[in-house]
Design a protein around this motif. Structure first.
Motif, short mmCIF file in Angstrom:
data_model
loop_
_atom_site.label_atom_id
_atom_site.label_comp_id
_atom_site.label_asym_id
_atom_site.label_seq_id
_atom_site.Cartn_x
_atom_site.Cartn_y
_atom_site.Cartn_z
N HIS A 1 104.28 -6.32 29.31
CA HIS A 1 105.54 -6.87 29.82
C HIS A 1 105.38 -7.47 31.22
O HIS A 1 106.30 -8.11 31.72
N ARG B 1 111.88 -4.42 29.93
CA ARG B 1 110.63 -5.18 30.14
C ARG B 1 109.93 -4.63 31.38
O ARG B 1 108.74 -4.32 31.35
N ASP C 1 117.66 -5.54 28.33
CA ASP C 1 116.37 -6.04 27.83
C ASP C 1 115.37 -6.23 28.97
O ASP C 1 114.20 -5.88 28.85
N GLU C 2 115.87 -6.81 30.07
CA GLU C 2 114.98 -7.06 31.21
C GLU C 2 114.56 -5.73 31.88
O GLU C 2 113.43 -5.60 32.35
N TYR D 1 106.69 -8.30 23.59
CA TYR D 1 107.80 -7.53 24.16
C TYR D 1 108.07 -6.36 23.20
O TYR D 1 108.61 -6.55 22.12
N TRP E 1 104.21 -14.07 30.81
CA TRP E 1 105.55 -14.15 31.41
C TRP E 1 105.53 -15.03 32.65
O TRP E 1 104.57 -15.00 33.42
#
Ligand code: HEM
Length: 455
Positions: free
Chosen positions: A365, A328, A324-325, A393, A371
């Motif tokens: 992102h 991103r 997921d990161e 996201y 963030w």
């Protein structure tokens, strides 16, 4: 809570941000090489940036409520841009990614059952078989520098081929990759006139694109013919995506796909899926090489198990957070663009007919307002209780046109990363930074050598 309070997180390199006053021609020249580098600091700080995209007004939307409006609440008012259609149609034809209106509704309804998480679970054995082979091959290359980007590309292509057709891609894989490279390196990049002319007017590059399309569709039709010749046993469960897609019927009209449509759908699924997943895995391996502590945590999560089911995949919480990161920081689809059919009010943003809307996962992102430490690699942010805003996201887009292959891509990426890191310690064999380039997908500017050692 500071999500990165324990150790200082890795901040991977990025291209320099464009000066906000960069000339129009400078931007156009850069666009073909690296679209990411055309965005200046403002694009990472402001909510909405109004500008011009050739003859049209354009908006960069960084506000989740306005994005929600465009992709979900009033999605029918927004179509793909003329430039997007021009670039994609030669390879994807009238397949799901390009289709609009009734044609899209019919295709999406018909294909949906083949792409549910449950249908994906049945394809996991194809994925594990390819992973076993990849790991066995890598076992012969420990110690020497390896090109993990190329290996990921071959692996995801092999997975795409086997999940689609149940046969290996050793014979047709090289031709397929040549098609992908040929298109991506030249014909799939936007030229000045591609962006200026309406789709109904051919641009000079549309002629070689049409010749490419003829060769490409013949190739995909040949793959389908081979698969048909391999047959399906009566009453046997579907073996692969092809069986599912061939048998698929629109639940409302009962109609399936014609042979021509099937070529476009198969081409769409192979192309939309394999390069994007290879890119994700490449960047995940790169980030874990830069962050050995996180890499060790991922390795211990897999516990050296032979993961081979959806339930096993679902247990890899940290590996999933790393994926997921990674998406991103390096969203493979760095830009989702739309053209407005009619004027609209998108949560307070006045949009005119024909305006170009740019929703850029790359910017969103890494946006300063959305963030904490936007440029740092902090996978655990995806394990905290507060999930990021759904419309901040967007690696797979959102709304009715969200990526149909997302469950497949997530299962494949988590499984592959867990298995690879479970088997090998991965390091970079040089220290030259790897810079992301936005061309078709978010590609590295070079393939760095890696060194792998058996755990
Ligand atoms: C990491 C891997 C992937 C990423 C990042 C990704 C990303 C995306 C994004 C952002 C969209 C929405 C585009 C838009 O709204 O304009 C999309 C749509 C789509 N993706 Fe994916 N994708 C991935 C994997 C796959 C796979 C594995 C498949 C098929 C097996 C696939 C098939 C499609 C199709 C057919 C659409 C169009 C859906 C529609 O318009 O109804 N993708 N993808």
């Amino acid at each position: 809570m500071n999500i990165a309070s324990v150790r200082r997180p890795v901040v991977p390199p990025t291209p320099p941000r464009a000066p906000d006053d960069m000339s129009f021609l400078g931007r156009v020249a850069l666009l073909r090489q690296n679209m990411i580098a055309t965005w200046g600091q403002r694009a990472y700080e402001e909510d909405v940036i109004k500008g011009r995209f050739f003859l049209q007004h354009s908006f960069i939307l960084n506000r989740p409520d306005a994005i929600r409006h465009v992709l979900l609440s009033n999605y029918e008012n927004y179509t793909r841009t003329p430039a997007g259609i021009r670039m994609l149609r030669p390879v994807l034809g009238e397949g799901l990614l390009i289709a609009e209106g009734q044609a899209w509704t019919h295709q999406r309804r018909t294909l949906a059952p083949a792409f549910t998480p449950r249908a994906t679970a049945n394809l996991v054995p194809h994925m594990t078989a390819v992973l076993d082979e990849t790991i066995a091959k890598l076992d012969t290359q420990t110690g020497a520098p390896v090109d993990l980007r190329e290996i990921m590309q071959r692996m995801t292509l092999e997975i795409a081929g086997r999940t689609m057709f149940s046969f290996g891609m050793e014979r047709h894989g090289p031709t397929l990759r040549n098609f992908v490279m040929e298109y991506g390196e030249r014909l799939g990049r936007p030229y000045f006139l591609d962006m200026l002319l309406p789709v109904s007017w051919p641009s000079p590059m549309d002629f070689p694109r049409a010749r490419f399309r003829k060769r490409w569709t013949e190739f995909v039709a040949m793959l389908i013919a081979e698969r048909r010749a391999a047959g399906k046993k009566d009453g046997a469960p579907p073996r692969d995506l092809f069986d599912l897609m061939d048998a698929a019927r629109d639940p409302e009209t009962g109609k399936g796909f014609s042979d021509e449509q099937l070529v476009d759908e198969v081409a769409t699924m192979i192309l939309a899926g394999h390069e994007t997943t290879a890119t994700t895995l490449f960047w995940a391996l790169y980030l874990l090489a830069l962050d050995p502590d996180t890499q060790e945590e991922v390795a211990s999560e897999t516990g050296g198990e032979h993961l081979d089911s959806m339930a096993d995949i679902d247990r890899q919480k940290l590996t999933r957070a790393v994926i997921d990161e990674t998406m991103r920081l390096y969203p493979p689809a760095f830009l989702v663009a739309r053209s407005a059919r009619d004027k609209d009010d998108a949560a307070g943003v006045e949009i005119g007919k024909g305006d170009v809307i740019m929703i850029a996962p790359w910017l969103l992102h890494r946006h300063e307002k959305l963030w904490d430490q936007p440029n740092a690699f902090i996978p655990k942010r995806f394990m905290s209780k507060e999930a990021p805003d759904r419309f901040a996201y967007l690696p797979f887009g959102a709304g009715p046109r969200v990526c149909i292959g997302a469950p497949f891509a997530q299962a494949e990426s988590v499984l592959a990363l867990a298995r690879l890191i479970g088997a090998f310690r991965v390091e970079l064999a040089d220290s030259v930074p790897v810079i992301p380039h936005g061309v078709v997908t978010t590609q590295p500017d070079r393939s760095p050598p890696f060194r792998i050692t058996r755990r």
